[in-house]
Design an enzyme around this catalytic site. Structure first.
Site, short mmCIF file in Angstrom:
data_model
loop_
_atom_site.label_atom_id
_atom_site.label_comp_id
_atom_site.label_asym_id
_atom_site.label_seq_id
_atom_site.Cartn_x
_atom_site.Cartn_y
_atom_site.Cartn_z
CE LYS A 664 46.43 9.29 39.41
NZ LYS A 664 47.25 8.25 39.97
NE ARG A 699 53.98 12.90 41.71
CZ ARG A 699 52.78 13.59 41.60
NH1 ARG A 699 51.52 13.37 41.24
NH2 ARG A 699 52.81 14.85 40.61
#
Length: 719
Positions: A664, A699
């Site tokens: 991210k 995830r």
């Protein structure tokens, strides 16, 4: 006519009952005694021996109170009367006992009993009066404009005469009588939700609730509205109603008296609230529980279901582990009829006679029915063994955490905590579980690894790498070989500022063939598959093609049909928090009350909506949405606050969690690394912290590296 001797408001202390967390409770008590006697002779002689010495009565009351310990207000009052009549030549006596602040919002809980020499051993009479003195509650009431805006304080005093079904022969049987503290709490919650113009209508509504929902024979209701009149201390209305004179209220005022019922419950909902336990340990248990719930819904409205629990067998230990659950329902069936209905469900699902506490395909028990205490030859309510059964208390705590047991006077949560501290429970295995594919995931025993498979040309990290059937299938096989627990397939990018122009048809073309192709391979038959979509039709067709979990970044809000599809498919679902759309979400990162608070409240609201539409609680996973409408600092706040997000006091208490930190941008900005593929070690650090924070599922893109991270971190934090 009898003369009377009064002892007014004698202050003593005694131990009556327990706190809701189970501790013995020493508390102040105010006692009024009225002795019916004949003082004619004493009036003539002025000799103390010709009357009853009230100072001796006082000494007797004080000694009795200080030396005794009593389970209930009723037990204290009855035994006090018996003590007085044994020691003094009394034909008739009235005792009123007040417990100041026994209920947080009331001045006192009171009980008044009158007995004669002939009735002194009776534990209950129809003349016993229970009182809730000055229940203070604020609500909107009145016809002036200002009264419709600002809540006003009201003082409510209830005096009621319980109705008893069956004999009261022992002190324990007194538990059949409606508990004043429970009634006070329900009336308090009822008034807070009402909107009346007149206190006359409010008083009638309260009386109606007492008579219909609590089985009370007669009730006196006084409603005082302080400061309603400029030169008067209060305006007040007082009414008395019995079971034969229930007022016919306007339908809009037929508010449910039970605080557990959702505000969204329609006015025509069934009248009674019940809690039912479900369990089994032979055959296809999960299918049996699902079928039982479907049959149950034919005559009951299912409000909420618990999580599922795998539990060790109790009593008869030489048998398979059980799967247990609980549900909260509304029903019009009376207790005996409800029991008969549940027995028919058991028979239809496939239960056959076996030894007591032995193996069974399905078992359904009534745990509570409203607040009643009920005994018959075949049914006892509350269920008599709730407090000793962790396999009942664990799921019941999910749907009735603050419900006060009508006879034990402790919340379900308190009973569960007390049982957990019992040394005999040390080896009683109780695991919260979720069935997925042909597996049973056990929360908190390991961290589950979700591998990302983006069948898209434009995802932020791996767009275009796996968007053909061949490359996608090869990547899925590699994940299976490296022992990921689930594959998450997405057909539409949700990266920040991405356009939402991918059509439903295009998304289906990317996802469905890939799911079918994986299922056609021998290595792909058992691996759980998740579909990453917010479109209901894509979710539905994906499940039909072989997917097992719906992963919705909008938390069910992106498509009005999504919760319907989630309920219809009855598979695990992940609800994520975000604001806006991927294109606009990073412009919406202001959180007035803090990011964790909003995540908690919004996801709790989504879960409530999902459950009302038929989604089972044991199927729900929550995702705080790292990177979705959050800035760098907020993302780190979420990472280090995952335990707090789902702690015991949270609206999301004990929910399983999924977090997607992989590559991210908040990691990239912190490391000054603009290339997503080079954020592996930053991702590893975040994953380690998330495991320490008890995150259930991670995830990730880099499944090989994160598999090692999970293996080592689980060894530290899960064992």
């Amino acid at each position: 006519m009898s003369d009377i001797i009064k002892i007014k408001q004698l202050n003593v202390k005694s131990t009556i009952g327990t706190e809701t967390w189970g501790k013995k409770k020493l508390q102040p008590i105010i006692v009024d005694v009225i002795v019916y006697t004949d003082i004619m002779k004493c009036g003539e002689t002025d000799e103390l021996e010709d009357t009853i010495d009230y100072s001796e009565i006082v000494k007797s009351v004080v000694k009795f109170s200080e030396e005794g310990s009593f389970d209930t207000l009723q037990e204290y009052t009855i035994k006090l009367i018996q003590t007085i009549t044994e020691k003094f030549p009394i034909e008739k006596v009235n005792v009123k006992v007040s417990l100041p602040r026994a209920h947080l919002h009331s001045n006192a809980i009171q009980l008044s009993m009158t007995r004669t020499k002939d009735t002194v051993q009776e534990l209950f009479t129809s003349d016993d009066v229970y009182t809730i003195d000055k229940l203070n509650v604020s609500t909107i009431i009145g016809f002036n404009e200002c009264e419709k805006i600002v809540k006003q304080a009201l003082d409510i005093t209830l005096s009621y005469y319980p109705k008893i079904n069956g004999d009261i022969k022992t002190i324990e049987d007194i538990s059949q009588i409606v508990d004043s503290k429970i009634l006070a709490e329900e009336i308090y919650n009822l008034i807070e939700k009402t909107r009346f113009i007149t206190i006359e209508a409010l008083a009638s509504c309260i009386a109606n609730c007492c008579l219909t929902s609590f089985g009370i024979q007669k009730v006196n209701v006084r409603v005082e509205k302080p400061n309603a009149i400029t030169f008067a201390s209060a305006s007040a209305v007082e009414i008395e109603r019995d079971i034969s004179s229930i007022p016919k209220l306007n339908k809009k005022y037929q508010t449910r008296s039970l605080s557990e019922i959702s505000k969204s419950t329609p006015a025509s909902a069934p009248a009674h609230l019940a809690y039912i336990a479900l369990g089994g340990n032979i055959g296809e248990v999960f299918k049996n529980i699902k079928k039982a719930l479907k049959l149950l819904s034919e005559k009951c409205q299912i409000i909420q279901t618990s999580y599922l629990y795998e539990t060790s067998p109790m009593y008869v230990v030489d048998q398979p582990n059980f799967i247990n659950a609980a549900c909260k329902v509304l029903t019009d069936l009376e207790p005996v009829d409800l029991l008969a209905f549940l027995k028919n469900i058991e028979k239809e699902v496939g239960r056959v006679p076996s030894i007591r506490n032995g193996p069974r395909a399905i078992d359904l028990d009534i745990l509570f029915y409203d607040k009643i205490v009920f005994k018959s030859e075949n049914l006892i309510i509350p269920h008599p063994r709730i407090a000793e059964r962790r396999f009942v208390l664990e799921p019941l705590n999910d749907v009735a955490k603050n419900f006060v047991h009508p006879t034990k006077q402790q919340t379900i949560n308190a009973l569960l905590k007390e049982l957990k501290h019992n040394p005999s429970e040390a080896y009683n295995k109780v695991r919260r579980v979720m069935p997925i594919r042909n597996q049973l995931w056990k929360w908190n025993e390991k961290t589950y690894l979700m591998g990302i498979l983006n069948a898209t040309p434009d995802s932020f990290s791996d767009g275009g790498k796996y968007n053909t059937l061949e490359t996608g299938l090869a990547h899925a096989k590699e994940m299976v070989e490296n022992q990921v627990d689930i594959i998450d397939i997405g057909g539409m990018s949700t990266r920040p500022y991405s356009d939402d122009g991918v059509t439903e048809e295009e998304e289906l073309k990317r996802v469905i063939p890939l799911i079918k192709a994986i299922r056609a391979e021998e290595w792909g038959k058992e691996i759980p598959i998740s579909v990453d979509t917010f479109r209901a039709e894509v979710a539905l067709q994906s499940i039909e093609a072989g997917a097992d979990l719906i992963n919705d970044v909008t938390g069910g809000e992106g498509d009005p049909r999504m919760f319907e599809v989630m309920a219809q498919t009855d598979v695990p679902v992940c609800l994520m928090h975000m604001r806006g759309t991927p294109k606009t979400m990073q412009l919406q990162c202001e959180y007035k009350d803090g990011v964790l608070k909003e995540i908690e409240e919004v996801l709790a609201e989504r879960i409530d909506k999902a459950q009302r539409l038929g989604v089972r609680q044991w199927n729900v996973i929550v995702d705080p949405g790292l990177g979705f409408s959050k800035d760098v600092n907020q993302n780190f706040e979420i990472v280090k606050g995952m335990k707090k997000l789902v702690d015991e006091d949270s609206l999301l208490a004990n929910m399983p969690t999924l977090v997607g930190p992989s590559r991210k941008s908040f990691i990239g900005k912190t490391l000054n690394q603009s290339i997503p593929e080079k954020r592996v070690w930053g991702t590893a650090a975040i994953c380690t912290i998330l495991i320490a924070e008890n995150t259930s599922i991670l995830r990730v893109h880099d499944f090989k590296e994160m598999k090692d991270i999970i293996t080592i971190a689980d060894r530290v934090y899960r064992h």
